[in-house]
Design a protein around this motif. Sequence first.
Motif, short mmCIF file in Angstrom:
data_model
loop_
_atom_site.label_atom_id
_atom_site.label_comp_id
_atom_site.label_asym_id
_atom_site.label_seq_id
_atom_site.Cartn_x
_atom_site.Cartn_y
_atom_site.Cartn_z
N VAL A 125 -6.81 -2.81 -0.22
CA VAL A 125 -6.28 -2.62 -1.58
C VAL A 125 -5.97 -3.95 -2.23
CG1 VAL A 125 -4.18 -1.87 -2.80
CG2 VAL A 125 -5.44 -0.27 -1.41
N ARG A 126 -5.37 -4.85 -1.49
CA ARG A 126 -5.05 -6.18 -2.03
C ARG A 126 -6.33 -6.91 -2.45
NH1 ARG A 126 -2.87 -8.39 2.22
NH2 ARG A 126 -0.94 -7.22 1.96
N LEU A 153 -8.01 3.67 -8.00
CA LEU A 153 -7.80 3.52 -6.56
C LEU A 153 -6.35 3.14 -6.27
CD1 LEU A 153 -8.85 3.22 -3.60
CD2 LEU A 153 -9.23 0.81 -4.17
N LEU A 154 -5.83 2.15 -6.99
CA LEU A 154 -4.46 1.72 -6.77
C LEU A 154 -3.46 2.83 -7.07
CD1 LEU A 154 -4.64 -1.85 -8.32
CD2 LEU A 154 -4.69 -1.23 -5.90
N ASP A 175 4.51 0.99 3.28
CA ASP A 175 4.12 -0.37 2.90
C ASP A 175 2.86 -0.36 2.04
OD1 ASP A 175 6.28 -1.53 4.22
OD2 ASP A 175 5.14 -1.80 6.08
N MET A 176 1.95 0.54 2.36
CA MET A 176 0.71 0.66 1.58
C MET A 176 1.02 1.12 0.16
SD MET A 176 -2.49 0.46 1.46
CE MET A 176 -3.39 0.86 0.01
N ARG A 177 1.90 2.10 0.04
CA ARG A 177 2.27 2.57 -1.30
C ARG A 177 2.93 1.45 -2.09
NH1 ARG A 177 4.16 6.81 1.90
NH2 ARG A 177 6.32 6.30 1.39
N LYS A 178 3.80 0.69 -1.43
CA LYS A 178 4.49 -0.43 -2.08
C LYS A 178 3.48 -1.48 -2.54
CE LYS A 178 7.90 -4.01 -1.12
NZ LYS A 178 8.80 -4.56 -0.10
N GLU A 179 2.54 -1.84 -1.69
CA GLU A 179 1.50 -2.84 -2.03
C GLU A 179 0.70 -2.37 -3.24
OE1 GLU A 179 -0.69 -6.24 -2.00
OE2 GLU A 179 0.94 -5.85 -0.60
N SER A 180 0.37 -1.10 -3.28
CA SER A 180 -0.41 -0.56 -4.41
C SER A 180 0.38 -0.61 -5.71
CB SER A 180 -0.82 0.89 -4.11
OG SER A 180 -1.64 0.93 -2.97
#
Length: 78
Positions: A33-34, A49-50, A61-66
């Motif tokens: 995602v990053r 996608l994000l 953590d994935m949700r936060k990164e997005s």
Amino acid sequence: METEGWPGNSEALRLLRDGAPNDPDGDVREAAVRAVAEGWPGDPGTLPLLRDRAANDSDEDMRKESVQAVAKGWPAGK
């Protein structure tokens, strides 16, 4: 993750988009995602996608990164 030189590579984008929602490892999904957010911010599939990963990923953590990628990459209202 280094994405310089990749933005013109549609195969790299396809692999990263596939890895973002489908890899069983949250760290891999997060890195994908990053990389998509940094390397293809203007691609019409990046924001959806994000948004999808921010709302639907099982990893916090994935949700936060997005969410952070959306906040950093797009002005309000887009």
